[in-house]
Design an enzyme around this catalytic site. Structure first.
Site, PDB file in Angstrom:
ATOM      1  N   SER A 180       0.793  -1.220   0.000  1.00 41.57           N
ATOM      2  CA  SER A 180       0.000   0.000   0.000  1.00 41.57           C
ATOM      3  C   SER A 180       0.830   1.277   0.000  1.00 41.57           C
ATOM      4  O   SER A 180       0.373   2.303  -0.476  1.00 41.57           O
ATOM      5  CB  SER A 180      -0.945  -0.003   1.199  1.00 41.57           C
ATOM      6  OG  SER A 180      -0.244  -0.250   2.399  1.00 41.57           O
ATOM      7  N   HIS A 208      -5.574  -2.725  -2.458  1.00 41.70           N
ATOM      8  CA  HIS A 208      -5.198  -1.768  -3.503  1.00 41.70           C
ATOM      9  C   HIS A 208      -5.179  -2.398  -4.894  1.00 41.70           C
ATOM     10  O   HIS A 208      -4.720  -1.768  -5.850  1.00 41.70           O
ATOM     11  CB  HIS A 208      -3.837  -1.134  -3.179  1.00 41.70           C
ATOM     12  CG  HIS A 208      -3.908  -0.155  -2.042  1.00 41.70           C
ATOM     13  ND1 HIS A 208      -4.253   1.166  -2.205  1.00 41.70           N
ATOM     14  CD2 HIS A 208      -3.708  -0.334  -0.716  1.00 41.70           C
ATOM     15  CE1 HIS A 208      -4.249   1.768  -1.033  1.00 41.70           C
ATOM     16  NE2 HIS A 208      -3.922   0.886  -0.110  1.00 41.70           N
ATOM     17  N   LYS A 239     -11.854   1.575  -0.618  1.00 43.04           N
ATOM     18  CA  LYS A 239     -10.885   2.245  -1.492  1.00 43.04           C
ATOM     19  C   LYS A 239     -11.534   2.414  -2.868  1.00 43.04           C
ATOM     20  O   LYS A 239     -12.351   3.296  -3.029  1.00 43.04           O
ATOM     21  CB  LYS A 239      -9.579   1.474  -1.489  1.00 43.04           C
ATOM     22  CG  LYS A 239      -8.954   1.653  -0.098  1.00 43.04           C
ATOM     23  CD  LYS A 239      -7.600   1.104   0.097  1.00 43.04           C
ATOM     24  CE  LYS A 239      -7.100   1.538   1.466  1.00 43.04           C
ATOM     25  NZ  LYS A 239      -6.669   0.431   2.305  1.00 43.04           N
TER      26      LYS A 239
HETATM   27  C1  LIG Z   1      -6.602   0.161   3.732  1.00 46.57           C
HETATM   28  C2  LIG Z   1      -6.067  -1.190   3.874  1.00 46.57           C
HETATM   29  C3  LIG Z   1      -6.699  -2.119   4.712  1.00 46.57           C
HETATM   30  C4  LIG Z   1      -7.848  -1.740   5.610  1.00 46.57           C
HETATM   31  O1  LIG Z   1      -9.033  -1.530   4.886  1.00 46.57           O
HETATM   32  P1  LIG Z   1     -10.198  -0.664   5.545  1.00 46.57           P
HETATM   33  O2  LIG Z   1     -11.403  -1.098   4.779  1.00 46.57           O
HETATM   34  O3  LIG Z   1      -9.858   0.768   5.354  1.00 46.57           O
HETATM   35  O4  LIG Z   1     -10.277  -1.054   6.979  1.00 46.57           O
HETATM   36  C5  LIG Z   1      -6.186  -3.392   4.764  1.00 46.57           C
HETATM   37  N1  LIG Z   1      -5.127  -3.749   4.020  1.00 46.57           N
HETATM   38  C6  LIG Z   1      -4.489  -2.886   3.214  1.00 46.57           C
HETATM   39  C7  LIG Z   1      -3.307  -3.343   2.409  1.00 46.57           C
HETATM   40  C8  LIG Z   1      -4.939  -1.583   3.119  1.00 46.57           C
HETATM   41  O5  LIG Z   1      -4.292  -0.719   2.336  1.00 46.57           O
END
Ligand SMILES: *Cc1c(COP(=O)(O)O)cnc(C)c1O
Length: 391
Positions: A180, A208, A239
């Site tokens: 990420s 992502h 996201k």
């Molecule tokens: C953002 C993210 C999460 C968490 O997701 P949320 O829905 O915001 O709790 C988990 N793993 C990765 C790699 C992320 O970038």
């Protein structure tokens, strides 16, 4: 000595090291341009890859769901029933991902906390990439399985560790799909191969990759043609999907087991009807068209090419995530403040989110940015970069 002296001291220390995070306030929907701390700025750091956070089709679906189902689920699903919306969403999502089944959670963070301790425990072995997301790290901390942290993207080291633990009755490999903070990809084909050799389960965090990689944004398993060979995919709905929530998708037996064993499913209430309906609409949009995904990549390529030409160090990203490497935390924060003064919003990313000395601005281009927006951002970056001697 006051009871909270340790807190005051630590906060002062964070400020002294340039690690104190000043959280800005958003006063509008999140789009290419967003009201932040009272002024309209070009938003270059949200995870709103496809612009779905303010998409009229998703908003309309959420509104209709509120009228039909109300505002809350009023229940832990295993205790007081699950809404038909959630069931429909899980079926549709599994079909979209090319998985046998899916189970949704309140967030991606929860999904990682749910899966890992359900799948392995005392006497088992867990293999995790050193740069995995914090929610994976915490998921690993919740199990008594023996934890092997392997060097970043190192399949040989992983194979060696698997060989050393070949007698563990259960083995689970967990990796970010797209890392990420750097935007590089897990070597998933190699990981799957060694997993099959040693009869280990593979779990990939597609937070992502969702809406970004693969046909119509189906994610990293689709990107590598590994559907059916990854045991469990974790994803987020917050996201590219633009809403809120998380899920696990994969083998039917695993998902069925998670419905009996995943603690955030058993002990925490479900997502709201509005969230789930908006996510259903997001999947429908992506099934129909890959337009937003293609626009995202076009924009990312354009932005990276211009920034690279200026001489910025853009790290080793293979995805739209664009880290602008700046080194010291104080530099990253100063860069961010100067950009904000020029109406460009990109927060600094510093320790502990990234290692010390690797502070950066992580630029997130989206499908709803125009070429003019990207030019505006590049110009601001160029001016601040020259001012601070970064380029
Ligand atoms: C953002 C993210 C999460 C968490 O997701 P949320 O829905 O915001 O709790 C988990 N793993 C990765 C790699 C992320 O970038």
């Amino acid at each position: 000595m006051g009871k909270y002296d340790f807190i005051t001291a630590e906060l002062a220390e964070l400020k002294a090291q340039g690690l104190y995070n000043t959280i800005r306030t958003i006063g509008s929907s999140v789009g290419a341009w967003t009201v932040v701390d009272g002024k309209k700025v070009l938003n270059m750091c949200s995870n709103n890859y496809l612009g779905f956070a303010n998409d009229p089709r998703l908003k309309e679906a959420a509104r209709r769901a509120v009228d039909e189902y109300g505002v809350g689920p009023a229940a832990v699903r295993s205790i007081a029933g699950t809404m038909s919306l959630h069931v429909e969403f899980e079926r549709k999502l599994a079909a979209f991902k090319g998985a046998e089944d899916a189970i949704s959670f309140q967030s991606g963070f929860c999904a990682n906390l749910a899966a890992i301790p359900a799948l392995v425990g005392a006497g088992h072995a867990l293999f995790t990439d050193e740069l995995n997301h914090a929610s994976i790290i915490d998921g690993c901390r919740l199990t008594k399985a023996e934890r092997v942290i392997y060097p970043h993207r190192d399949v040989d080291a992983l194979a060696k560790a698997l060989r050393e633990h070949r007698d563990a009755p259960r083995k689970l490999i967990v990796t970010d799909g797209v890392f990420s903070m750097d935007g590089d990809l897990a070597p998933l084909p190699g990981i799957v191969e060694v997993a099959e050799e040693f009869d280990a389960m593979v779990m990939v965090d597609d937070a992502h990759g969702e809406g970004v990689l693969g046909s119509h944004g189906r994610g990293i398993a689709d990107h590598f043609g590994l559907q059916g060979r990854v045991d469990i995919e974790m994803g987020t709905l917050s996201k590219a999907f633009g809403v809120m929530g998380g899920y696990l998708a994969g083998k039917r037996e695993i998902v069925e087991y998670l419905r009996q064993r995943a603690r955030p499913f058993l002990f925490s209430s479900a997502s709201t009807p509005a969230d789930v309906a908006a996510c259903l609409a997001a999947v429908s949009v992506l099934e129909e068209t890959d337009g937003p995904v293609r626009k995202l990549w076009d924009n990312a390529r354009y932005f990276k090419a211009r920034m690279g030409k200026l001489g910025f160090d853009l790290g080793s990203s293979e995805t739209p995530i664009t880290p602008v490497m700046l080194g010291e935390a104080a530099t990253a924060w100063e860069f961010s403040r100067k950009l904000f003064a020029k109406d460009v919003f990109v927060q600094a990313i510093v320790f502990p989110t990234v290692p010390r000395g690797k502070a950066r601005l992580r630029v997130m281009v989206s499908a709803v940015h125009t070429k003019e927006d990207l030019d505006f951002a590049v110009d601001a970056f160029a001016r601040v970069g020259r001012e601070l001697g970064t380029i």
